[in-house]
Design a protein around this motif. Sequence first.
Motif, PDB file in Angstrom:
ATOM      1  N   ALA A   1      27.044   8.710  -6.200  1.00  0.00           N
ATOM      2  CA  ALA A   1      26.983   8.323  -4.793  1.00  0.00           C
ATOM      3  C   ALA A   1      25.766   8.895  -4.074  1.00  0.00           C
ATOM      4  N   ARG A   2      24.967   9.737  -4.738  1.00  0.00           N
ATOM      5  CA  ARG A   2      23.825  10.385  -4.097  1.00  0.00           C
ATOM      6  C   ARG A   2      22.524   9.667  -4.430  1.00  0.00           C
ATOM      7  N   VAL A   3      21.576   9.730  -3.489  1.00  0.00           N
ATOM      8  CA  VAL A   3      20.288   9.063  -3.661  1.00  0.00           C
ATOM      9  C   VAL A   3      19.167  10.047  -3.336  1.00  0.00           C
ATOM     10  N   TRP A   4      18.157  10.090  -4.188  1.00  0.00           N
ATOM     11  CA  TRP A   4      16.940  10.865  -3.976  1.00  0.00           C
ATOM     12  C   TRP A   4      15.793   9.878  -3.786  1.00  0.00           C
ATOM     13  N   GLN A   5      14.873  10.193  -2.854  1.00  0.00           N
ATOM     14  CA  GLN A   5      13.792   9.270  -2.555  1.00  0.00           C
ATOM     15  C   GLN A   5      12.443   9.974  -2.570  1.00  0.00           C
ATOM     16  N   HIS A   6      11.414   9.190  -2.866  1.00  0.00           N
ATOM     17  CA  HIS A   6      10.030   9.680  -2.832  1.00  0.00           C
ATOM     18  C   HIS A   6       9.156   8.551  -2.317  1.00  0.00           C
ATOM     19  N   SER A   7       8.201   8.879  -1.454  1.00  0.00           N
ATOM     20  CA  SER A   7       7.234   7.898  -0.995  1.00  0.00           C
ATOM     21  C   SER A   7       5.841   8.495  -1.083  1.00  0.00           C
ATOM     22  N   GLY A   8       4.862   7.624  -1.252  1.00  0.00           N
ATOM     23  CA  GLY A   8       3.488   8.078  -1.380  1.00  0.00           C
ATOM     24  C   GLY A   8       2.528   6.919  -1.239  1.00  0.00           C
ATOM     25  N   ALA A   9       1.283   7.170  -1.564  1.00  0.00           N
ATOM     26  CA  ALA A   9       0.259   6.131  -1.468  1.00  0.00           C
ATOM     27  C   ALA A   9       0.412   5.156  -2.625  1.00  0.00           C
ATOM     28  N   GLY A  10       0.360   3.880  -2.305  1.00  0.00           N
ATOM     29  CA  GLY A  10       0.442   2.849  -3.339  1.00  0.00           C
ATOM     30  C   GLY A  10      -0.943   2.357  -3.710  1.00  0.00           C
ATOM     31  N   GLY A  11      -1.065   1.053  -3.862  1.00  0.00           N
ATOM     32  CA  GLY A  11      -2.361   0.492  -4.221  1.00  0.00           C
ATOM     33  C   GLY A  11      -2.829   0.971  -5.580  1.00  0.00           C
TER      34      GLY A  11
ATOM     35  N   ASP B   1       0.809  -1.214   0.000  1.00  0.00           N
ATOM     36  CA  ASP B   1       0.000   0.000   0.000  1.00  0.00           C
ATOM     37  C   ASP B   1       0.848   1.272   0.000  1.00  0.00           C
ATOM     38  N   ALA B   2       2.172   1.102   0.029  1.00  0.00           N
ATOM     39  CA  ALA B   2       3.075   2.257   0.013  1.00  0.00           C
ATOM     40  C   ALA B   2       3.858   2.290  -1.291  1.00  0.00           C
ATOM     41  N   LEU B   3       3.865   3.427  -1.944  1.00  0.00           N
ATOM     42  CA  LEU B   3       4.669   3.641  -3.146  1.00  0.00           C
ATOM     43  C   LEU B   3       6.047   4.147  -2.739  1.00  0.00           C
ATOM     44  N   SER B   4       7.087   3.540  -3.289  1.00  0.00           N
ATOM     45  CA  SER B   4       8.449   3.946  -2.952  1.00  0.00           C
ATOM     46  C   SER B   4       9.272   4.051  -4.230  1.00  0.00           C
ATOM     47  N   ILE B   5       9.952   5.189  -4.395  1.00  0.00           N
ATOM     48  CA  ILE B   5      10.790   5.440  -5.572  1.00  0.00           C
ATOM     49  C   ILE B   5      12.122   5.985  -5.092  1.00  0.00           C
TER      50      ILE B   5
ATOM     51  N   THR C   1      11.416  -1.119   0.359  1.00  0.00           N
ATOM     52  CA  THR C   1      11.602   0.243  -0.131  1.00  0.00           C
ATOM     53  C   THR C   1      12.489   0.273  -1.376  1.00  0.00           C
ATOM     54  N   ALA C   2      12.351   1.343  -2.128  1.00  0.00           N
ATOM     55  CA  ALA C   2      13.208   1.537  -3.299  1.00  0.00           C
ATOM     56  C   ALA C   2      14.659   1.723  -2.892  1.00  0.00           C
TER      57      ALA C   2
END
Length: 236
Positions: free
Chosen positions: A21-31, A11-15, A185-186
């Motif tokens: 060497a750097r990482v950017w992340q985003h999370s939101g509603a999945g489903g 139910d969680a969206l993870s990108i 998680t992504a």
Amino acid sequence: MNLLAFDTSTDALSIAVQHGARVWQHSGAGGAQASATLIPAIRDLLAQAGLSFDQLDAVVFGRGPGSFTGLRTACAVAQGLAFGARGGQGVPVLPVDTLLAVAEEARAQHGCTRVVATLDARMNEVYAAPFEWQADGRWQVPQDFQLLAPEALAVADGWTVAGNARAAYGERLAPQAPHMHALPTAAALLRLAPALLAAGAGVAADAALPRYIRDKVAQTTAEREAARQAAPAPQT
């Protein structure tokens, strides 16, 4: 490496995007929402990282087990993006088991090295598999993935149950074992990706497929009727 990773199996969206060497992340509603929000969120995160699709070395996605709709969404998006990258020449796709990503997240967040990874499979069942962290920095899988009732999960001493199934089933799930909440998680996918790519786990876009443990969740009308007719008559 320049990598794009995403998971829509829960139910969680993870990108996550890795640029060097750097990482950017985003999370939101999945489903059900993931199918509408995934691609715009990917484009936005790539822009934040200063990357284009043509600069990616691979597209990584959580292949399952998990939500059927979520797995199909992730696979289709991974295939489409990989096909179109680099002017149509394409980039490899890396399908990663979601239970492996759960174990990796539990290790990163809580230091767990012997993990029974679990995910809520709905219908009063859980997906589960044990993972043990090795001295060479890789996960070993002592046995294959399972689909079982929460009460049927056996956990040996010294192992931690990680995932999201505890929230759904409470004390029905391995009540004597320690529990940690962890999702695929992504960011976990990105940490797993280099070793998996080096081991040859990357595939062409058209060979990337979801991993289903439960093959079917609904019967056809004919199957229901056949089951009804085969059932023993009630006692009178």
